[in-house]
Design a protein around this motif. Sequence first.
Motif, short mmCIF file in Angstrom:
data_model
loop_
_atom_site.label_atom_id
_atom_site.label_comp_id
_atom_site.label_asym_id
_atom_site.label_seq_id
_atom_site.Cartn_x
_atom_site.Cartn_y
_atom_site.Cartn_z
N ASP A 103 0.81 -1.21 0.00
CA ASP A 103 0.00 0.00 0.00
C ASP A 103 0.84 1.27 0.00
O ASP A 103 0.93 1.98 -1.02
CB ASP A 103 -0.95 -0.04 1.21
CG ASP A 103 -2.04 1.02 1.16
OD1 ASP A 103 -1.94 1.93 0.32
OD2 ASP A 103 -2.99 0.95 1.95
N GLU B 4 -5.30 -4.08 4.70
CA GLU B 4 -5.29 -3.26 3.48
C GLU B 4 -5.47 -4.13 2.23
O GLU B 4 -6.05 -3.71 1.23
CB GLU B 4 -4.00 -2.44 3.36
CG GLU B 4 -3.69 -1.53 4.57
CD GLU B 4 -4.49 -0.23 4.61
OE1 GLU B 4 -5.40 -0.05 3.77
OE2 GLU B 4 -4.18 0.61 5.49
N HIS C 121 -11.65 3.15 6.03
CA HIS C 121 -10.85 4.20 6.68
C HIS C 121 -11.71 5.30 7.30
O HIS C 121 -11.31 5.91 8.28
CB HIS C 121 -9.86 4.81 5.68
CG HIS C 121 -8.70 3.90 5.38
ND1 HIS C 121 -8.84 2.67 4.79
CD2 HIS C 121 -7.36 4.05 5.61
CE1 HIS C 121 -7.65 2.10 4.66
NE2 HIS C 121 -6.73 2.91 5.15
N HIS D 128 -2.83 0.89 12.67
CA HIS D 128 -3.69 1.45 11.63
C HIS D 128 -4.49 0.35 10.91
O HIS D 128 -5.72 0.45 10.76
CB HIS D 128 -2.84 2.23 10.63
CG HIS D 128 -3.58 2.66 9.41
ND1 HIS D 128 -4.58 3.62 9.44
CD2 HIS D 128 -3.51 2.22 8.12
CE1 HIS D 128 -5.07 3.75 8.22
NE2 HIS D 128 -4.45 2.92 7.41
N VAL E 124 -8.50 -0.27 10.50
CA VAL E 124 -9.13 -0.41 9.17
C VAL E 124 -10.01 -1.66 9.15
O VAL E 124 -11.11 -1.65 8.58
CB VAL E 124 -8.05 -0.46 8.06
CG1 VAL E 124 -8.65 -0.89 6.73
CG2 VAL E 124 -7.37 0.90 7.92
#
Length: 349
Positions: A128, A176, A235, A252, A256
Motif C-alpha cells: 500500500d 489493506e 478508513h 492502523h 481499518v
Amino acid sequence: MIIPIKIESSDSKEYNIHIENLQNIEFDTKVAIVTNTTVSKLHLDRALKSIKAPHIEVIEVPDGEEYKNIETVLTILDRLFKAKFDRKSTLVALGGGVIGDMTGFTASMYQRGVEFVQMPTTLLSQVDASVGGKTGVNNSYGKNLIGSFYQPKAVYIDPDFLKTLPAREFAAGVAEVVKMAVMFDIDFYNFLKEVDFSNRDDIVKVIAKSVKLKADVVNQDEKESGIRAVLNYGHTFGHVVENLTNYREFLHGEAVSIGIVMANELAVKLNLLTKEDAEDIKILLKKANLPITFKIENIEDFYEHFFLDKKSANGSIAFILPNGEIGSNIIKRDIPKDLVIDALNCFKA
Ligand SMILES: NC(=O)c1ccc[n+]([C@@H]2O[C@H](COP(=O)([O-])OP(=O)(O)OC[C@H]3O[C@@H](n4cnc5c(N)ncnc54)[C@H](O)[C@@H]3O)[C@@H](O)[C@H]2O)c1
Ligand SMILES: [Zn+2]
C-alpha cells in the motif's frame, strides 16, 4: 516480477515496482539510506550489499509514528547538507510506511527535489504505502496533513524482509489487502480465503496482486480526485476508531479492519451488501487475526468525529462501500444521518 507504473497526468511519470529478492542496484549518484533503529539492525546489511553507489550515507531516525513529523524531516535534511549532497542525489527509504512517507517528503523538498527509491519492509508498506507517491508527515492538527505527491524512481519489494516482521504488524497489512480485494476483485477475494501466509509463493501473489490493483487506481487518478478515494474503504470509520483510542490501542490496519466491518454494516442497511457477504468478510478478517469488534461508548460523538477527517472537511462525508457485491465499489455522499447512526448502533457499548 516487475510491475510498471504509468501515471497519466500532465507531467507523466513512469517507473517500475520490482517484487523479488534484492538484486544489485546501481546508482551513479550519492545515496542516503534513510531507515530507523529497528530496521537498521535487521536489514541494513542486506540493503548495503545490494546498493552500489559512489558514496553511501546512512541516516537513522528513531522508530515510531510519533517521530513522523517535521522535526525528524529537518534532521534528515540537515544530515544531507552536512554530507554535501547535491541536486543529483538519491534517497533510499528502507523501512515501513513511516520511513517511506517521511523519506519521500524529504526527497520532494531537498534542493527542490531529488530522486528517491522505496525499499518497503512491512507488509502494509509493500502492498500500500510504497505505491502511489503520497508522502508526508503528521502534526498536532492530524495525520499526513503536511506532504506532497512525489513519485519514487523505483520501488524494490523484497518479500524476505517480512520474515522478521511481528505477527501483529503482518496482520495489519492484511487488512489493506482485504480492502483492495473487496473493492476491486472477487477472484482475489476468494484467493485470500484459501491463502497460506506461511507460504512464500502465496505471499508474493498477494503482494503482486495488491500492488497491481493499487497501481491501476493510481495510474488513473494520482491526486485522488475520483477513484483513488475508493482506497479509503474502511478508513472513514477506522480513522474515528484510531482517533477515539488516541492511536494507542490499534495499529492502523487493525482500525481499518474494524472500519471495514462498520462500513459493511452500513452497506447492509443500504442493501448494497448481503448479510452473508458481510459475515464472510468478517470471518476472513478474523482468520487473519484482525480485530472485528469495537464498543462505541457515545454514538453521537462517534458520528461527529467523521467531520474531523480532512476528507470530509467540506461537510459531506464520503462513505466508500461495496456496490451490490464483493469486488465492486461505490462512493456514497449524503447518506442520511439516521441511517449511519443505525449502523453505528450495532456497535453500541
Ligand atoms: N503513502 C501512502 O499512500 C500510505 C498508505 C498507507 C499508510 N501510510 C503510512 O504508513 C505508516 C504505517 O506504515 P507501517 O504499517 O509500515 O508502519 P511502520 O513504518 O511504523 O512500521 C511498523 C513497525 O514495524 C517495524 N518494522 C518495519 N519493517 C520491519 C521488518 N522487516 N521486521 C521487523 N520490524 C519491522 C518498524 O520499525 C515499526 O516499528 C503510517 O504513517 C501511514 O500514514 C502511507
Ligand atoms: Zn490504510
